[in-house]
Design a protein around this motif. Sequence first.
Motif, PDB file in Angstrom:
ATOM      1  N   PRO A 109       5.195  -9.851   5.415  1.00 33.79           N
ATOM      2  CA  PRO A 109       5.092 -10.043   3.968  1.00 33.79           C
ATOM      3  C   PRO A 109       5.694 -11.371   3.513  1.00 33.79           C
ATOM      4  CG  PRO A 109       6.867  -8.518   4.446  1.00 33.79           C
ATOM      5  CD  PRO A 109       6.183  -8.790   5.755  1.00 33.79           C
ATOM      6  N   ILE A 110       5.035 -11.991   2.559  1.00 28.40           N
ATOM      7  CA  ILE A 110       5.521 -13.262   2.026  1.00 28.40           C
ATOM      8  C   ILE A 110       6.328 -13.046   0.747  1.00 28.40           C
ATOM      9  CG2 ILE A 110       3.742 -14.682   3.093  1.00 28.40           C
ATOM     10  CD1 ILE A 110       2.188 -14.577   0.503  1.00 28.40           C
ATOM     11  N   ALA A 111       6.308 -11.806   0.227  1.00 26.00           N
ATOM     12  CA  ALA A 111       7.177 -11.392  -0.881  1.00 26.00           C
ATOM     13  C   ALA A 111       7.359  -9.883  -0.761  1.00 26.00           C
ATOM     14  CB  ALA A 111       6.569 -11.759  -2.230  1.00 26.00           C
ATOM     15  N   THR A 112       8.551  -9.386  -1.072  1.00 23.08           N
ATOM     16  CA  THR A 112       8.829  -7.953  -0.926  1.00 23.08           C
ATOM     17  C   THR A 112       9.298  -7.355  -2.245  1.00 23.08           C
ATOM     18  OG1 THR A 112      11.095  -8.408  -0.208  1.00 23.08           O
ATOM     19  CG2 THR A 112       9.425  -8.192   1.506  1.00 23.08           C
ATOM     20  N   ASN A 113       8.988  -6.079  -2.427  1.00 21.51           N
ATOM     21  CA  ASN A 113       9.401  -5.326  -3.610  1.00 21.51           C
ATOM     22  C   ASN A 113       9.082  -6.067  -4.907  1.00 21.51           C
ATOM     23  OD1 ASN A 113      10.377  -3.189  -2.061  1.00 21.51           O
ATOM     24  ND2 ASN A 113      12.409  -4.108  -1.901  1.00 21.51           N
ATOM     25  N   GLN A 114       7.875  -6.633  -4.953  1.00 23.18           N
ATOM     26  CA  GLN A 114       7.435  -7.369  -6.132  1.00 23.18           C
ATOM     27  C   GLN A 114       6.917  -6.383  -7.186  1.00 23.18           C
ATOM     28  OE1 GLN A 114       7.547 -10.687  -6.791  1.00 23.18           O
ATOM     29  NE2 GLN A 114       6.728 -10.206  -8.814  1.00 23.18           N
ATOM     30  N   ALA A 115       7.525  -6.388  -8.386  1.00 20.20           N
ATOM     31  CA  ALA A 115       7.078  -5.505  -9.463  1.00 20.20           C
ATOM     32  C   ALA A 115       5.769  -6.024 -10.033  1.00 20.20           C
ATOM     33  CB  ALA A 115       8.127  -5.439 -10.568  1.00 20.20           C
ATOM     34  N   ILE A 116       4.751  -5.172 -10.063  1.00 23.21           N
ATOM     35  CA  ILE A 116       3.462  -5.548 -10.626  1.00 23.21           C
ATOM     36  C   ILE A 116       2.922  -4.405 -11.480  1.00 23.21           C
ATOM     37  CG2 ILE A 116       2.857  -7.046  -8.668  1.00 23.21           C
ATOM     38  CD1 ILE A 116       0.896  -4.815  -7.815  1.00 23.21           C
ATOM     39  N   ILE A 117       2.041  -4.753 -12.397  1.00 26.62           N
ATOM     40  CA  ILE A 117       1.272  -3.760 -13.132  1.00 26.62           C
ATOM     41  C   ILE A 117      -0.058  -3.644 -12.405  1.00 26.62           C
ATOM     42  CG2 ILE A 117       0.249  -3.123 -15.340  1.00 26.62           C
ATOM     43  CD1 ILE A 117       2.325  -4.977 -16.664  1.00 26.62           C
ATOM     44  N   PHE A 118      -0.252  -2.548 -11.700  1.00 22.75           N
ATOM     45  CA  PHE A 118      -1.434  -2.386 -10.856  1.00 22.75           C
ATOM     46  C   PHE A 118      -2.576  -1.797 -11.669  1.00 22.75           C
ATOM     47  CE2 PHE A 118      -4.061  -0.242  -7.634  1.00 22.75           C
ATOM     48  CZ  PHE A 118      -4.292  -1.327  -6.792  1.00 22.75           C
ATOM     49  N   ASN A 119      -3.722  -2.506 -11.666  1.00 22.78           N
ATOM     50  CA  ASN A 119      -4.840  -2.113 -12.520  1.00 22.78           C
ATOM     51  C   ASN A 119      -6.117  -2.736 -11.985  1.00 22.78           C
ATOM     52  OD1 ASN A 119      -6.377  -1.205 -14.701  1.00 22.78           O
ATOM     53  ND2 ASN A 119      -5.912  -3.015 -15.920  1.00 22.78           N
ATOM     54  N   ASP A 120      -6.522  -2.347 -10.764  1.00 29.73           N
ATOM     55  CA  ASP A 120      -7.701  -2.995 -10.186  1.00 29.73           C
ATOM     56  C   ASP A 120      -8.984  -2.185 -10.348  1.00 29.73           C
ATOM     57  OD1 ASP A 120      -7.652  -1.015  -8.269  1.00 29.73           O
ATOM     58  OD2 ASP A 120      -7.741  -2.367  -6.559  1.00 29.73           O
ATOM     59  N   GLY A 121      -8.924  -1.078 -11.097  1.00 32.10           N
ATOM     60  CA  GLY A 121     -10.140  -0.334 -11.400  1.00 32.10           C
ATOM     61  C   GLY A 121     -10.519   0.719 -10.384  1.00 32.10           C
TER      62      GLY A 121
END
Length: 221
Positions: A109-121
């Motif tokens: 991984p190039i970033a860990t525990n990244q907070a995102i708003i997941f909304n890909d449909g």
Amino acid sequence: MKNKFNFFCIISLALISCNGNNEISDPVESISNANGKAIDKKEMSMIKKESEAMFEKLNNSIFQNIKTTTVNTSFPSSGNTSSITSQDPPMEAQNIFGPYTIEVGINGPIATNQAIIFNDGTNYPPIGVYYADVYRYFLKVEIPANSVGIVDTVYPVGYSNYSNQTSGFTYGMAVENGKNYLYANTYTLHLKYNAAGQYLGNLFRPMNPSAIRFTYRYLKF
């Protein structure tokens, strides 16, 4: 990051309205955490901005001093990945070589525990706040001098922008030590925790971490 992770782990899952481009248009008026305290638009907006900033930082580190082209597409309604329609070469190109296909494995991984708003449909997981590890597939291939490379397809294709789950890829050209290189890049996410802190297991979106195929051509002038 640890304090931020602990804070957001108590946020309950939230539905978020979206437009046809899979981008966040307007979060709900308020979201309650486990203690019943409302999380307002400002705090939801902060998650989105921090995720976008991390994406820009990672993308800039990959394509430093490289002029890039972003090719976006859309996933089928089932959430499976798709390929990209081939691009037309410039009319002034004298010689077109390819297409060539190269398999590329996952990087990260190039970033860990990244907070995102997941909304890909897709149907699962539901729209909401998640903590994800970011992985990328990265192509670097040498092409002849006096030529320009074009990436035609990536299959299966990941996200060109993981922070808002835009499907597609990015590519660009660079000269290093007198050699001509074509670069390409696409992302996938390991969604590890939901907002309640529950571990989701081996949940990757939009694709599992297997090898993918970059198909490219180069145009010699």
